[in-house]
Write a protein that holds these residues in place. Structure first.
Motif, PDB file in Angstrom:
ATOM      1  N   VAL A  36     -32.779  56.511 -32.904  1.00 23.45           N
ATOM      2  CA  VAL A  36     -33.508  56.272 -33.764  1.00 23.45           C
ATOM      3  C   VAL A  36     -33.883  57.623 -34.598  1.00 23.45           C
ATOM      4  O   VAL A  36     -33.996  58.573 -34.092  1.00 23.45           O
ATOM      5  CB  VAL A  36     -35.088  55.924 -33.260  1.00 23.45           C
ATOM      6  N   ALA A  37     -33.832  57.513 -35.997  1.00 26.28           N
ATOM      7  CA  ALA A  37     -33.938  58.678 -36.681  1.00 26.28           C
ATOM      8  C   ALA A  37     -35.462  59.078 -36.719  1.00 26.28           C
ATOM      9  O   ALA A  37     -36.548  58.152 -36.700  1.00 26.28           O
ATOM     10  CB  ALA A  37     -33.606  58.292 -38.216  1.00 26.28           C
ATOM     11  N   ASP A  38     -35.979  60.508 -37.040  1.00 27.52           N
ATOM     12  CA  ASP A  38     -36.958  60.732 -37.169  1.00 27.52           C
ATOM     13  C   ASP A  38     -37.960  60.157 -38.296  1.00 27.52           C
ATOM     14  O   ASP A  38     -37.477  59.562 -39.051  1.00 27.52           O
ATOM     15  CB  ASP A  38     -37.171  62.364 -36.979  1.00 27.52           C
ATOM     16  N   PHE A  39     -39.243  60.107 -38.034  1.00 26.82           N
ATOM     17  CA  PHE A  39     -40.061  59.501 -39.220  1.00 26.82           C
ATOM     18  C   PHE A  39     -41.568  60.170 -39.172  1.00 26.82           C
ATOM     19  O   PHE A  39     -41.834  61.056 -38.274  1.00 26.82           O
ATOM     20  CB  PHE A  39     -40.276  57.961 -38.809  1.00 26.82           C
ATOM     21  N   THR A  50     -45.005  62.381 -35.920  1.00 26.94           N
ATOM     22  CA  THR A  50     -43.588  62.080 -36.066  1.00 26.94           C
ATOM     23  C   THR A  50     -42.836  61.732 -34.798  1.00 26.94           C
ATOM     24  O   THR A  50     -43.593  61.966 -33.633  1.00 26.94           O
ATOM     25  CB  THR A  50     -42.954  63.627 -36.587  1.00 26.94           C
ATOM     26  N   LEU A  51     -41.757  61.342 -34.676  1.00 26.36           N
ATOM     27  CA  LEU A  51     -40.997  61.040 -33.592  1.00 26.36           C
ATOM     28  C   LEU A  51     -40.869  62.333 -32.624  1.00 26.36           C
ATOM     29  O   LEU A  51     -40.855  62.411 -31.353  1.00 26.36           O
ATOM     30  CB  LEU A  51     -39.530  60.240 -33.838  1.00 26.36           C
ATOM     31  N   ALA A  52     -40.446  63.225 -33.185  1.00 26.82           N
ATOM     32  CA  ALA A  52     -40.223  64.486 -32.658  1.00 26.82           C
ATOM     33  C   ALA A  52     -41.422  64.988 -31.841  1.00 26.82           C
ATOM     34  O   ALA A  52     -41.390  65.894 -31.005  1.00 26.82           O
ATOM     35  CB  ALA A  52     -39.746  65.707 -33.756  1.00 26.82           C
ATOM     36  N   LEU A  60     -40.504  56.136 -25.295  1.00 25.37           N
ATOM     37  CA  LEU A  60     -41.699  55.710 -26.264  1.00 25.37           C
ATOM     38  C   LEU A  60     -41.534  54.202 -26.336  1.00 25.37           C
ATOM     39  O   LEU A  60     -40.572  53.752 -26.294  1.00 25.37           O
ATOM     40  CB  LEU A  60     -41.454  56.238 -27.537  1.00 25.37           C
ATOM     41  N   ILE A  61     -42.900  53.656 -26.306  1.00 20.94           N
ATOM     42  CA  ILE A  61     -43.094  52.356 -26.628  1.00 20.94           C
ATOM     43  C   ILE A  61     -43.812  52.176 -27.745  1.00 20.94           C
ATOM     44  O   ILE A  61     -44.751  52.510 -28.302  1.00 20.94           O
ATOM     45  CB  ILE A  61     -44.045  51.603 -25.457  1.00 20.94           C
ATOM     46  N   VAL A  62     -42.920  52.003 -28.908  1.00 19.43           N
ATOM     47  CA  VAL A  62     -43.265  51.696 -30.522  1.00 19.43           C
ATOM     48  C   VAL A  62     -43.522  50.314 -30.735  1.00 19.43           C
ATOM     49  O   VAL A  62     -42.774  49.377 -30.333  1.00 19.43           O
ATOM     50  CB  VAL A  62     -42.220  51.945 -31.297  1.00 19.43           C
ATOM     51  N   VAL A  63     -44.873  50.119 -31.137  1.00 15.48           N
ATOM     52  CA  VAL A  63     -45.168  48.543 -31.304  1.00 15.48           C
ATOM     53  C   VAL A  63     -45.664  48.405 -32.802  1.00 15.48           C
ATOM     54  O   VAL A  63     -46.603  49.309 -33.324  1.00 15.48           O
ATOM     55  CB  VAL A  63     -46.389  48.040 -30.398  1.00 15.48           C
TER      56      VAL A  63
END
Length: 206
Positions: A36-39, A50-52, A60-63
């Motif tokens: 997954v690319a950073d955002f 950011t994802l970083a 990570l649990i992204v919802v």
């Protein structure tokens, strides 16, 4: 005259088909195993997330969720419970509001701040103002979940779909997809059901 109407009808159908194809291509999103690319998103505390920022975590649990959607509301307590269970183990929840707030006033940034405060969210709740992150993931519903595992400094997609098998009644859950997926990853095992069908409200695009 009839020929002109037929031509217009055919052109209209072709335009609709082309539009559907373009939209499908736009929201294709990540596949299992993709990095997954950073955002960069705006959290309800007005800070950038950011994802970083999660590089110290195991995953990570992204919802993707929203204020107005009844399915998202039905899952709030379960998401808080997931975050409280797995955040100390290295898998926190990151909630992203993907909708165009002009479609529903409930989804405005101000109302996100109120909701997060009133429900005492234990996790980050950020707005995807440009919807570019939502499109990158390929999310189409709220709620829809992506479980990421950090591998060699990159976050790799290991699961996508529903939180569990009971979108309306938390007391009737038979299969806890996210719980099972994260527990497997923590134990070094592959996710048994890496793709499930999310049930929820359609994302409101700009």
């Amino acid at each position: 005259m009839k020929t002109d109407k037929l031509v217009r009808f055919i052109l209209t159908v072709l335009l609709l088909v082309a539009s559907s194809v373009i939209q499908a291509q736009t929201i294709k999103g990540y596949s299992l195993g993709d990095a997954v690319a950073d955002f960069r998103l705006k959290n309800v505390d007005s800070r950038q997330v950011t994802l970083a920022d999660y590089r110290a975590q195991k995953g990570l649990i992204v919802v993707f969720m929203s204020n107005h959607c009844p399915f998202s509301k039905a899952y709030e307590d379960r998401l808080i419970a997931l975050d409280r269970k797995f955040s100390p183990q290295g898998y926190p929840v990151l909630a992203i509001m993907p909708n165009d707030p002009n479609a529903y006033e409930d989804d405005s940034f101000g109302n996100m701040q109120i909701r997060a405060r009133d429900k005492a969210y234990s996790f980050v709740y950020a707005m995807d103002e440009t919807q570019s992150t939502t499109r990158a993931f390929g999310a189409t519903r709220t709620p829809e979940v992506y479980v990421l595992k950090q591998v060699g400094g990159q976050f790799v997609l290991e699961y996508v779909g529903a939180i569990d098998d009971s979108p309306q009644d938390g007391g009737s859950v038979q299969r806890r997809y996210i719980d099972d997926a994260v527990s497997s990853l923590l134990a070094g095992r592959p996710v048994q059901s890496p793709i499930t069908k999310p049930i929820g409200c359609a994302i409101k695009w700009k």
